[in-house]
Design an enzyme around this catalytic site. Sequence first.
Site, mmCIF file in Angstrom:
data_model
loop_
_atom_site.group_PDB
_atom_site.id
_atom_site.type_symbol
_atom_site.label_atom_id
_atom_site.label_comp_id
_atom_site.label_asym_id
_atom_site.label_seq_id
_atom_site.Cartn_x
_atom_site.Cartn_y
_atom_site.Cartn_z
ATOM 1 N N LYS A 143 -4.022 -9.747 -9.393
ATOM 2 C CA LYS A 143 -5.064 -10.038 -8.399
ATOM 3 C C LYS A 143 -6.188 -9.005 -8.514
ATOM 4 O O LYS A 143 -5.906 -7.808 -8.637
ATOM 5 C CB LYS A 143 -4.437 -9.949 -6.996
ATOM 6 C CG LYS A 143 -5.434 -10.214 -5.879
ATOM 7 C CD LYS A 143 -4.863 -9.881 -4.518
ATOM 8 C CE LYS A 143 -5.156 -8.458 -4.112
ATOM 9 N NZ LYS A 143 -4.928 -8.144 -2.711
ATOM 10 N N LYS A 181 -9.735 -3.625 -5.527
ATOM 11 C CA LYS A 181 -10.282 -2.278 -5.654
ATOM 12 C C LYS A 181 -9.167 -1.293 -5.975
ATOM 13 O O LYS A 181 -9.327 -0.380 -6.751
ATOM 14 C CB LYS A 181 -10.932 -1.837 -4.328
ATOM 15 C CG LYS A 181 -12.103 -2.687 -3.893
ATOM 16 C CD LYS A 181 -12.380 -2.543 -2.382
ATOM 17 C CE LYS A 181 -12.795 -3.869 -1.792
ATOM 18 N NZ LYS A 181 -13.008 -3.881 -0.354
ATOM 19 N N LYS A 200 0.831 -1.216 0.000
ATOM 20 C CA LYS A 200 0.000 0.000 0.000
ATOM 21 C C LYS A 200 0.861 1.260 0.000
ATOM 22 O O LYS A 200 0.560 2.203 -0.726
ATOM 23 C CB LYS A 200 -0.965 -0.009 1.186
ATOM 24 C CG LYS A 200 -2.124 -0.978 0.971
ATOM 25 C CD LYS A 200 -3.098 -0.973 2.128
ATOM 26 C CE LYS A 200 -4.251 -1.922 1.837
ATOM 27 N NZ LYS A 200 -5.012 -2.262 3.028
HETATM 28 P P1 TYM Z 1 -10.600 -6.840 1.949
HETATM 29 O O1 TYM Z 1 -11.742 -5.940 2.242
HETATM 30 O O2 TYM Z 1 -9.469 -6.311 1.160
HETATM 31 O O3 TYM Z 1 -11.118 -8.130 1.196
HETATM 32 C C1 TYM Z 1 -12.189 -8.902 1.714
HETATM 33 C C2 TYM Z 1 -11.942 -10.379 1.457
HETATM 34 O O4 TYM Z 1 -11.882 -10.633 0.049
HETATM 35 C C3 TYM Z 1 -10.708 -11.377 -0.242
HETATM 36 N N1 TYM Z 1 -10.223 -10.996 -1.596
HETATM 37 C C4 TYM Z 1 -9.907 -11.882 -2.550
HETATM 38 N N2 TYM Z 1 -9.931 -13.226 -2.582
HETATM 39 C C5 TYM Z 1 -9.529 -13.836 -3.750
HETATM 40 N N3 TYM Z 1 -9.143 -13.143 -4.856
HETATM 41 C C6 TYM Z 1 -9.118 -11.790 -4.859
HETATM 42 N N4 TYM Z 1 -8.744 -11.134 -5.960
HETATM 43 C C7 TYM Z 1 -9.500 -11.088 -3.668
HETATM 44 N N5 TYM Z 1 -9.575 -9.775 -3.324
HETATM 45 C C8 TYM Z 1 -10.021 -9.746 -2.044
HETATM 46 C C9 TYM Z 1 -9.701 -10.957 0.829
HETATM 47 O O5 TYM Z 1 -8.683 -11.909 0.995
HETATM 48 C C10 TYM Z 1 -10.606 -10.879 2.046
HETATM 49 O O6 TYM Z 1 -10.785 -12.152 2.628
HETATM 50 N N6 TYM Z 1 -8.023 -6.972 6.203
HETATM 51 C C11 TYM Z 1 -9.222 -7.484 5.576
HETATM 52 C C12 TYM Z 1 -10.477 -7.143 6.332
HETATM 53 C C13 TYM Z 1 -10.462 -7.617 7.737
HETATM 54 C C14 TYM Z 1 -10.572 -8.963 8.178
HETATM 55 C C15 TYM Z 1 -10.520 -8.916 9.602
HETATM 56 C C16 TYM Z 1 -10.719 -10.184 7.503
HETATM 57 C C17 TYM Z 1 -10.347 -6.833 8.842
HETATM 58 N N7 TYM Z 1 -10.390 -7.601 9.965
HETATM 59 C C18 TYM Z 1 -10.618 -10.086 10.352
HETATM 60 C C19 TYM Z 1 -10.796 -11.361 8.286
HETATM 61 C C20 TYM Z 1 -10.753 -11.297 9.696
HETATM 62 C C21 TYM Z 1 -9.279 -6.863 4.174
HETATM 63 O O7 TYM Z 1 -8.731 -5.832 3.914
HETATM 64 O O8 TYM Z 1 -10.066 -7.500 3.315
#
Ligand code: TYM
Length: 320
Positions: free
Chosen positions: A189, A192, A110
């Site tokens: 990948k 967003k 990031k």
């Molecule tokens: P975030 O909001 O970026 O993404 C949410 C979930 O989607 C999955 N993901 C993907 N999986 C496969 N291929 C992709 N291209 C792809 N893009 C996103 C992410 O792996 C995620 O599971 N830090 C986390 C949010 C969070 C969280 C937590 C998750 C905060 N606290 C506690 C689990 C447990 C995040 O930024 O996800």
Amino acid sequence: MRILTGIQPSGKLHIGNYFGAMKPAIELQEQGDAYIFIANYHAMTTVQDPASLRTMTTDVALDFLACGLDPEKTALYRQSDMPEVHELAWLLSTICPMGLLERCHSYKDKTAKGIAAMHGLFAYPVLMAADILAVQSNVVPVGKDQKQHVEVTRDLAIRFNNAFGEVFTVPEPFIRENVAVVPGIDGQKMSKSYDNTIEIFMEGKPLKKRVMKVVTDSKELEDPKDPETCNVFALCKLLSTEEEQAALAERYRAGGMGYGHAKTELLEKINEHFAPMREKRRVLVENMDYVEGVLKKGAEKASVLARETLQKARQAVGLE
Ligand code: TYM
């Protein structure tokens, strides 16, 4: 079994989020006690417009409910309705080595992309650990990009338990290998922040435009093609049965099928899969009181666990 996952309200949810985390989490609700939350504290590391943060937060709730989350089985809540996680994050911070956070890819990626190197962004994995440990979850369904954060969580839980006694359940990530990294329209990948997503609730022309933009090689219509290296195929696979996948792979290898055909097939599959969810979402948008009620009830249920965990942790470290 207790299951928890979170998703940031930092933009429209895409099929990477759907297949990587939403679908596995929704399916697991049949097998255990499930908690899904909207990580709006985390989103503040990148979204600093109050109106957008509010709208995107309720949008995630609508998306989950439309995609099949059953609020009778799963507690759906806003992270900010459970402020106990912050106190827990502080307790974890005091035993979290700097090196553990310095090694996290997400922070490095990031900041390399120009996101300001704020303390919140750096400490992000500690808050994530607090989210998971607060409800004592055993299983955390995520995409591969979050695996390292779940490992940090495990590390912190073990350190804390060793230092102060058994307080936390050590969780396991749950990553479905076939959807671990869903590719975006440019083959990286889907994310967003790369502007390469196909949104779950996109429809009509904008959706078609997006699908037609999926990057392929430049083989001619009649040439045999390799399904294993094709982004269109990778996306079709997510939406197909094994027989359908095999049949499509066969057509790739035989030649005579252009990428335009494959993209049209992908578009049809997306429309077919998400049509009932779009319908459900339209109904939910007219019932925002219901959605608010679901979020409140979810926060109440999760907070009971968070308060219990915090009480144990406070006692263990000597705050009580
Ligand atoms: P975030 O909001 O970026 O993404 C949410 C979930 O989607 C999955 N993901 C993907 N999986 C496969 N291929 C992709 N291209 C792809 N893009 C996103 C992410 O792996 C995620 O599971 N830090 C986390 C949010 C969070 C969280 C937590 C998750 C905060 N606290 C506690 C689990 C447990 C995040 O930024 O996800």
